[in-house]
Structure formats: structure tokens, C-alpha cells
Motif scaffolding. Structure first.
Motif, PDB file in Angstrom:
ATOM      1  N   PRO A  10       0.827  -1.211   0.000  1.00  0.00           N
ATOM      2  CA  PRO A  10       0.000   0.000   0.000  1.00  0.00           C
ATOM      3  C   PRO A  10       0.864   1.266   0.000  1.00  0.00           C
ATOM      4  O   PRO A  10       1.908   1.317   0.648  1.00  0.00           O
ATOM      5  N   LYS A  11       0.431   2.271  -0.744  1.00  0.00           N
ATOM      6  CA  LYS A  11       1.215   3.502  -0.928  1.00  0.00           C
ATOM      7  C   LYS A  11       1.480   4.246   0.374  1.00  0.00           C
ATOM      8  O   LYS A  11       2.495   4.914   0.517  1.00  0.00           O
ATOM      9  N   ASN A  12       0.566   4.138   1.351  1.00  0.00           N
ATOM     10  CA  ASN A  12       0.742   4.886   2.594  1.00  0.00           C
ATOM     11  C   ASN A  12       1.649   4.169   3.600  1.00  0.00           C
ATOM     12  O   ASN A  12       1.914   4.703   4.667  1.00  0.00           O
ATOM     13  N   TRP A  13       2.140   2.972   3.268  1.00  0.00           N
ATOM     14  CA  TRP A  13       3.028   2.252   4.171  1.00  0.00           C
ATOM     15  C   TRP A  13       4.454   2.764   4.008  1.00  0.00           C
ATOM     16  O   TRP A  13       4.915   3.033   2.901  1.00  0.00           O
ATOM     17  N   TYR A  27      11.261  -4.149   4.238  1.00  0.00           N
ATOM     18  CA  TYR A  27      10.613  -4.054   5.542  1.00  0.00           C
ATOM     19  C   TYR A  27       9.584  -2.938   5.448  1.00  0.00           C
ATOM     20  O   TYR A  27       9.927  -1.822   5.077  1.00  0.00           O
ATOM     21  N   THR A  28       8.331  -3.247   5.762  1.00  0.00           N
ATOM     22  CA  THR A  28       7.272  -2.263   5.549  1.00  0.00           C
ATOM     23  C   THR A  28       6.195  -2.355   6.637  1.00  0.00           C
ATOM     24  O   THR A  28       5.994  -3.414   7.233  1.00  0.00           O
ATOM     25  N   ALA A  29       5.535  -1.219   6.874  1.00  0.00           N
ATOM     26  CA  ALA A  29       4.436  -1.158   7.847  1.00  0.00           C
ATOM     27  C   ALA A  29       3.621   0.099   7.592  1.00  0.00           C
ATOM     28  O   ALA A  29       4.121   1.076   7.027  1.00  0.00           O
ATOM     29  N   ASP A  30       2.375   0.064   8.033  1.00  0.00           N
ATOM     30  CA  ASP A  30       1.520   1.240   7.968  1.00  0.00           C
ATOM     31  C   ASP A  30       1.810   2.087   9.195  1.00  0.00           C
ATOM     32  O   ASP A  30       1.259   1.861  10.271  1.00  0.00           O
ATOM     33  N   THR A  31       2.690   3.056   9.040  1.00  0.00           N
ATOM     34  CA  THR A  31       3.111   3.883  10.173  1.00  0.00           C
ATOM     35  C   THR A  31       2.129   5.005  10.496  1.00  0.00           C
ATOM     36  O   THR A  31       2.376   5.782  11.405  1.00  0.00           O
ATOM     37  N   THR A  32       1.013   5.061   9.771  1.00  0.00           N
ATOM     38  CA  THR A  32      -0.013   6.046  10.110  1.00  0.00           C
ATOM     39  C   THR A  32      -0.868   5.542  11.270  1.00  0.00           C
ATOM     40  O   THR A  32      -1.692   6.287  11.789  1.00  0.00           O
ATOM     41  N   LYS A  33      -0.668   4.286  11.642  1.00  0.00           N
ATOM     42  CA  LYS A  33      -1.431   3.690  12.745  1.00  0.00           C
ATOM     43  C   LYS A  33      -0.526   3.430  13.936  1.00  0.00           C
ATOM     44  O   LYS A  33       0.699   3.320  13.801  1.00  0.00           O
ATOM     45  N   GLN A  34      -1.132   3.304  15.103  1.00  0.00           N
ATOM     46  CA  GLN A  34      -0.398   2.940  16.303  1.00  0.00           C
ATOM     47  C   GLN A  34       0.176   1.529  16.145  1.00  0.00           C
ATOM     48  O   GLN A  34      -0.358   0.715  15.394  1.00  0.00           O
ATOM     49  N   THR A  38      -1.358  -1.820  13.699  1.00  0.00           N
ATOM     50  CA  THR A  38      -0.753  -2.017  12.392  1.00  0.00           C
ATOM     51  C   THR A  38      -0.163  -3.419  12.267  1.00  0.00           C
ATOM     52  O   THR A  38      -0.223  -4.219  13.199  1.00  0.00           O
ATOM     53  N   THR A  39       0.383  -3.693  11.120  1.00  0.00           N
ATOM     54  CA  THR A  39       1.057  -4.953  10.827  1.00  0.00           C
ATOM     55  C   THR A  39       2.436  -4.624  10.276  1.00  0.00           C
ATOM     56  O   THR A  39       2.568  -3.735   9.438  1.00  0.00           O
ATOM     57  N   LEU A  40       3.438  -5.330  10.745  1.00  0.00           N
ATOM     58  CA  LEU A  40       4.795  -5.166  10.241  1.00  0.00           C
ATOM     59  C   LEU A  40       5.103  -6.349   9.333  1.00  0.00           C
ATOM     60  O   LEU A  40       4.779  -7.499   9.669  1.00  0.00           O
TER      61      LEU A  40
END
Length: 142
Positions: A10-13, A27-34, A38-40
Motif C-alpha cells: 500500500p502507498k501509505n506504508w 521491511y514495511t508497515a503502515d506507520t499512520t497507525k499505532q 498495524t502490521t509489520l
């Protein structure tokens, strides 16, 4: 990167790339969430032989024990039409409930892929793991 594999993220990750002589990693995660929402996801292509035997399983069990994690699942499966091992464990990391899923995929005689997804907290754990598995299933080998 070494262009050994690709995947849709996803583009926002937030994504970090790493490579050296032995491995190539995303290595990626959705950093817009706590962290607990989120999922790493860590996908690493490793230039090394892997053998799925009792010694491999014992190493995984020992690693989980040293991290005070309980094994939930350890099974042979396939991913990317290749033999794989799925290993899921849970416990506590930091002050949070924690689950980790490891997939080891034997690409060929000399290479394997280690795909790790981590989920902190106890909110929507299955949904977050499913989202991660959906991303994992989109991996394409080059």
C-alpha cells in the motif's frame, strides 16, 4: 535492489529496503497507525541453502522459547508454488501481546525467502494477519 522479487505494498506504508551480498530485504508497515493497530512485514530473499528437517524445527522452537513465545502452528505448506514452512507463535514483546508468523520458502537449492509478519496488541489480530498474508501471496519471484 537486486530485483530478485517484487510485491505490492500500500502507498501509505513506510518501506525500507536493504541488501548486501547475502540478502535482499523489504521491511514495511503502515506507520499512520499505532503499533497495536498495524502490521509489520519483512520479506527477505536469502542467498543460502535451507533444509526443512527436525534440526530446523528445533532451532525455531528454541528461538521461540528464548523469546518466551508459545508455538501456535508449525506446518509444511507451499507458497509461490514452492515448499514452505509456516511457523506462528505468540507471547508478549515489550508490554504488548504479540504474534509473529514466519514463512520460510525454499526457492531453489541455493536460496530461500524468509517472510515475517508481526502483530502487536490484541485488537483485530486475525484481520491484520490476514491482510499481511494477502500481501505475501502477491510476492512475485523474478
Amino acid at each position: 535492489m537486486k530485483k530478485l522479487f517484487s510485491t505490492e505494498i500500500p502507498k501509505n506504508w513506510k518501506t525500507n529496503l536493504f541488501y548486501d551480498d547475502v540478502q535482499s530485504s523489504i521491511y514495511t508497515a503502515d506507520t499512520t497507525k499505532q503499533l497495536t493497530e498495524t502490521t509489520l512485514l519483512d520479506i527477505t530473499f536469502v542467498n543460502q541453502k535451507i533444509v526443512f528437517d527436525s534440526i530446523f524445527k528445533q532451532k525455531m522452537l528454541k528461538k521461540h522459547q528464548s523469546n518466551k513465545l508459545s508455538l501456535l502452528k508449525f506446518e509444511q505448506t507451499t507458497l509461490l508454488n514452492k515448499p514452505a514452512i509456516l511457523d506462528i507463535a505468540k507471547g508478549t514483546k515489550g508490554n504488548f501481546p504479540y504474534q509473529i508468523a514466519n514463512l520460510f520458502v525454499k526457492i531453489n537449492a541455493s536460496n530461500f525467502m524468509h517472510v515475517k509478519t508481526e502483530v502487536y496488541g490484541d485488537s483485530l489480530v486475525n484481520e491484520r494477519l490476514c491482510k499481511s498474508i494477502n500481501l505475501i501471496e502477491r510476492i512475485q519471484l523474478k
